[in-house]
Design an enzyme around this catalytic site. Structure first.
Site, short mmCIF file in Angstrom:
data_model
loop_
_atom_site.label_atom_id
_atom_site.label_comp_id
_atom_site.label_asym_id
_atom_site.label_seq_id
_atom_site.Cartn_x
_atom_site.Cartn_y
_atom_site.Cartn_z
N HIS A 86 -2.35 4.30 1.02
CA HIS A 86 -2.39 2.71 0.94
C HIS A 86 -3.76 2.30 1.49
O HIS A 86 -4.28 1.15 0.89
CB HIS A 86 -1.25 2.26 2.14
CG HIS A 86 -0.19 2.68 1.82
ND1 HIS A 86 0.76 2.28 0.53
CD2 HIS A 86 1.07 3.66 2.53
CE1 HIS A 86 1.70 2.87 0.85
NE2 HIS A 86 2.02 3.64 1.85
N THR A 198 0.29 -7.08 7.46
CA THR A 198 0.11 -7.09 6.01
C THR A 198 0.78 -6.08 5.18
O THR A 198 0.61 -5.98 3.77
CB THR A 198 -1.55 -7.46 5.58
OG1 THR A 198 -1.97 -6.18 5.79
CG2 THR A 198 -1.97 -8.75 6.49
ZN LIG Z 1 -5.19 -4.16 7.10
#
Ligand SMILES: [Zn+2]
Length: 255
Positions: A86, A198
């Site tokens: 990610h 986030t």
């Molecule tokens: Zn971040």
């Protein structure tokens, strides 16, 4: 001495967990996160989500808070740079600290997003650095730094030149001289607000400090980071009445 070691570990969930494949496009895209798992409900239902669009200048409705303080260790570190599929996250052996009000948060890791997640006046920057800090009682504070096109920035070389290209790969380095405050721009005015992670599970209650001035790195450094990160940026979220504060950051040497 600098050495690298490649560790191939799956990024899929550990035994006993349900593998939920969130990401930034297709079925796992940000608009779908809340549908992937009940644990991700806050991604859609939360009213204090991050990132947000920040104003170009502080209006009269923006409260002014005393600057946060950052205690920086100026000595050699052992560094782990991990590509978790990610983002690329850097962890440290010992803790720099961020002090906001009365709360002390210890630096856990920092990582990058391409393009930036927060926007300023609706504009994205090529990259955003997130320095993730945690208090003793588990609260999070994240310092966000915008990265823009500029001159070569040697202070980023230790990370940029050792990016693990593949998900699951990790680079380990010993005796690296890296000062956190050297990664920051000279001007330290910031906006502060309460938001969220986030990434799933989008947990709220995160204290955000986003520096208003970007730091420059060169085109090659931006390309190297962006190629490993692909596109890992969540769209901006509604403020839902939240107020921003204008603040700053003072870096001091750790005792
Ligand atoms: Zn971040």
């Amino acid at each position: 001495m600098v050495f690298t070691l490649l560790v191939l570990t799956g990024i899929s969930a550990r035994a006993g967990e349900v593998a939920v494949h969130w990401g930034y496009d297709g079925h796992g895209a940000p608009a779908q996160w809340a549908m992937l798992s009940p644990e991700y409900a806050e991604c859609a239902q939360g009213t204090r989500q991050s990132p947000v669009d920040l104003p170009v200048s502080a209006g009269t409705d923006v409260a002014v808070e005393p600057p946060a303080r950052m205690e920086v260790f100026h000595h050699e570190h052992a560094l782990d740079i991990a590509n978790n599929g990610h983002t690329v996250a850097v962890t440290y052996d010992d803790g720099d600290q961020l002090i906001v009000g009365d709360t002390v948060y210890r630096l856990e890791q920092y990582h990058f997003h391409a393009p930036s997640e927060h926007t300023i006046g609706g504009e994205h920057f090529p990259l955003e650095l997130h320095l993730v800090h945690r208090s003793r009682d588990g609260r999070l504070a994240v310092l966000g730094v915008m990265l823009e096109h500029g001159l070569h920035n040697a202070r980023y070389d230790a990370v940029v030149n050792h990016l693990p290209p593949a998900p699951g790969a990790k680079t380990h380095m010993e005796h690296v001289n890296i000062d956190i405050d050297a990664l920051l721009p000279a001007s330290r005015s910031a906006f502060s607000y309460v938001g969220s992670l986030t990434t799933p599970p989008c947990t709220e209650g995160v204290r955000w400090l986003v520096l208003r001035t970007p730091v420059g790195i060169d085109k090659g450094q931006i390309t190297q980071l962006a190629e490993v990160l692909h596109h890992n940026s969540r769209p901006t979220q509604a403020l839902h009445g939240r107020r921003l504060s204008a603040t700053g950051l003072e870096a001091i040497d750790a005792p």
